[in-house]
Scaffold this active site. Structure first.
Site, short mmCIF file in Angstrom:
data_model
loop_
_atom_site.label_atom_id
_atom_site.label_comp_id
_atom_site.label_asym_id
_atom_site.label_seq_id
_atom_site.Cartn_x
_atom_site.Cartn_y
_atom_site.Cartn_z
N ASP A 124 45.83 -45.96 -18.25
CA ASP A 124 44.40 -46.16 -18.47
C ASP A 124 43.81 -47.17 -17.49
O ASP A 124 44.43 -48.21 -17.21
CB ASP A 124 44.20 -46.65 -19.91
CG ASP A 124 42.75 -46.91 -20.25
OD1 ASP A 124 41.99 -45.93 -20.32
OD2 ASP A 124 42.40 -48.09 -20.45
N GLU A 152 44.62 -42.73 -14.50
CA GLU A 152 43.17 -42.60 -14.64
C GLU A 152 42.50 -43.53 -13.64
O GLU A 152 42.63 -44.75 -13.73
CB GLU A 152 42.70 -42.98 -16.05
CG GLU A 152 41.19 -42.78 -16.21
CD GLU A 152 40.57 -43.61 -17.32
OE1 GLU A 152 39.56 -43.16 -17.90
OE2 GLU A 152 41.08 -44.71 -17.60
#
Length: 580
Positions: free
Chosen positions: A222, A275
């Site tokens: 993330d 990401e």
């Protein structure tokens, strides 16, 4: 005897040239599950691990190779799991570690890899590390990014700089106990970890090792670009922390080494998916280099960030080709249409384009990525201000929450037409179910003659074809609103994809723009709003295509592949030996 020798030699030459095997992740469909909204097994209105385990058969049915779970770790849920208070434990809301072990075991039975969300940039402010850091504990004092702030000429102490949070408002919060500001690039309850501290680096590596030793097959990482902030003492005209820093790329290389070590230890590649939003050049840096590999792949968000419902076929072609041109040095492409942070495809574009856009995501070269519900064309759900749960939406206020909230794409999966769409036995769910679930649900699509679900299954089955797995691509705008591309591979079937993005019927010359296309093309797969049927043969030089219609064609004249399977090779040799 000479005939025997020639035949055996020919068969040996043909059979002795197998194509190099691709690794499992290079041809897979990765399916993101937002656990709170997938399946509630205990009737509390919130999805859980047992619910996911119950529904793994659906993922097997639709051809999923890897399932990525958004965070399931212990958390106060200020940002619904992305504020983690214990990186090595399961939140009771989702179940127990035993439930997770059972999920892993069941997934292995279905040959589905399990990918966890790794959230390295920050923790919860309720994490033990932050509590001790705020107390200036000697072992944790520098675990987070602290700063005294600036002192104005009048003696007032203010924030160190003017950086803003992704969720809105200042990225610095003053902590009364420690009497310093701490950095949070997201919510104030998500303080940023300090990656300049080697102890933090090692602690987070231990998180990776813990879950890999449990048996997971990789991680989606993330918010990677936020790891390193660079100099804090900057001019107030700078309103955000710089991203894509050299230290960040190096950190990814270090994580990849751990993945590779565990791949060897356990036999089978442990994959690292990243990401990161940014320019194409910024994103390519996360692949690393052949001598210092980074992530197996950073997510390609170009079909989200650079394309919308007003985009022309030329816009699509430009974005796709620019990305494909960067797929050098062994890089594997991937295509992302949606996730838990972006509006659903059917709502971002129009429901009639769901199949055509899935053609793009799954038939262009590389990895396909699906957000749960996209396989049945789920749509955004209206949320009232009182129902808003997302901190990003709440921070925007009642006048603007709909522009900012991510709740709209996070509502429960629509399994059937029963209570709460079959998501839960409770009529009260953590976010409301879309009222259209009575008609739009998986059960109904399984029973229908034509449905997004059935088209999706055809796509994932086609992905097993050598042309789709290894073939080249030629992408072009056939007109202002009609996009086309081919997938070709020597001695294999040629596939042609044509999508009308516009609102008018058009007649296009596919062959003129894509010269490798034959005069006649046969419909192999088609979107549900087409009047045609699979098997129909059409002219490629004067193809009539209705608004939002989408086709996958096959060359009807292609010969059988010259690469013979080993079983056929054995039969031919046996025939030659016996009869020649």
């Amino acid at each position: 005897m000479r005939t025997l020798w020639c035949l055996v030699s020919l068969v040996t030459i043909v059979a002795a040239q197998p194509r190099a095997e691709l690794d499992w992740w290079q041809t897979a469909v990765f399916y993101q599950i937002y656990p709170r909204s997938f399946r509630d097994s205990d009737g509390d209105g919130i999805g859980d691990l047992k619910g996911i385990t119950e529904k793994l058969e659906h993922l097997k049915d639709i051809g999923v190779g890897g399932v990525w779970l958004s965070p399931i770790f212990k958390s106060p849920m200020a940002d619904f799991g992305y504020d983690i208070s214990d990186f090595q434990n399961i939140d009771a809301m989702f179940g127990t570690m035993e439930d997770f072990d059972n999920l892993l075991e069941k997934a292995k039975e279905f040959d589905i890899k399990v990918i966890l969300d790794f959230v390295p940039n920050h923790s919860s402010d309720e994490h033990e590390w932050f509590v001790k850091s705020a107390q200036n504990d000697v072992d944790y004092s520098d675990f987070y990014v602290w700063h005294d702030g600036k002192v104005l000429t009048n003696g007032t102490r203010v924030r160190p700089n003017n950086w803003q949070s992704v969720f809105g408002g200042p990225a610095w919060t003053f902590h009364g106990g420690r009497q310093q500001y701490y950095l949070h690039q997201f919510d104030p309850k998500q303080p940023d970890l300090n990656y300049s501290n080697p102890l933090v680096v090692e602690a987070m590596k231990d998180v990776l090792r813990f879950w890999l030793d449990k048996g997971v097959d990789g991680f989606r990482v993330d918010a990677v670009p936020h790891l390193f902030e660079g100099p804090i003492d900057v001019d107030d005209s700078v309103t955000s922390a710089p991203q894509h820093r050299p230290e960040t790329y190096e950190m990814v290389v270090q994580w990849r080494k751990i993945m590779d070590e565990k791949s060897v230890q356990y036999g089978g590649t442990k994959v690292l998916m990243l990401e990161a939003y940014g320019s194409v050049d910024d994103i390519m840096g996360y692949y690393g280099t052949p001598s210092a590999p980074g992530g197996h792949f950073p997510f390609n968000f170009r079909l989200i960030s650079d394309i919308d419902k007003s985009s022309s076929a030329e816009d699509f072609s430009t974005v796709i080709n620019e990305y494909l041109e960067h797929m050098t040095d062994g890089r594997t492409a991937n295509w992302v249409l949606g996730n838990h942070d972006k509006h659903r495809v059917a709502s971002r574009f129009v429901p009639e384009l769901v199949d055509g856009l899935n053609f793009l995501a799954h038939l262009l070269p590389g990895i396909g990525v699906t957000y749960n519900g996209e396989e049945i064309g789920m749509e955004n759900t209206f949320i009232t201000w009182e129902q808003c749960r997302d901190p990003q939406g709440i921070n925007a206020g009642p006048e603007h929450y709909l522009e900012a909230t991510r709740d709209l794409e996070r509502t429960p999966f629509q399994w059937d037409s029963s209570t709460s769409a079959g998501f839960s036995s409770s009529e009260s769910t953590w976010l409301p179910v879309n009222p259209n679930y009575v008609e739009l649900n998986l059960e109904a699509q399984k029973a229908a003659e034509k449905s997004h679900y059935k088209v999706y299954k055809q796509l994932t089955e086609l992905r097993k074809n050598p042309t789709i797995q290894r073939g080249g691509a030629h992408v072009a705008a056939l007109s202002q609103n009609v996009l086309g591309f081919t997938r070709t591979l020597p001695d294999e079937d040629t596939y042609v994809v044509v999508i009308n993005l516009g609102d008018e019927m058009e007649v296009v010359d596919v062959k003129k723009a894509l010269s490798e296309v034959p005069d006649k093309i046969k419909i192999h797969i088609l979107g549900i709003n087409s009047r045609h049927m699979a098997g129909h043969t059409l002219s490629s030089s004067s193809l009539e295509i209705q608004p939002k219609e989408a086709f996958v064609f096959i060359d009807p004249g292609n010969s059988v592949s010259m690469i013979l399977p080993s079983s056929l090779f054995v039969l031919i040799v046996q025939f030659v030996i016996r009869y020649v």
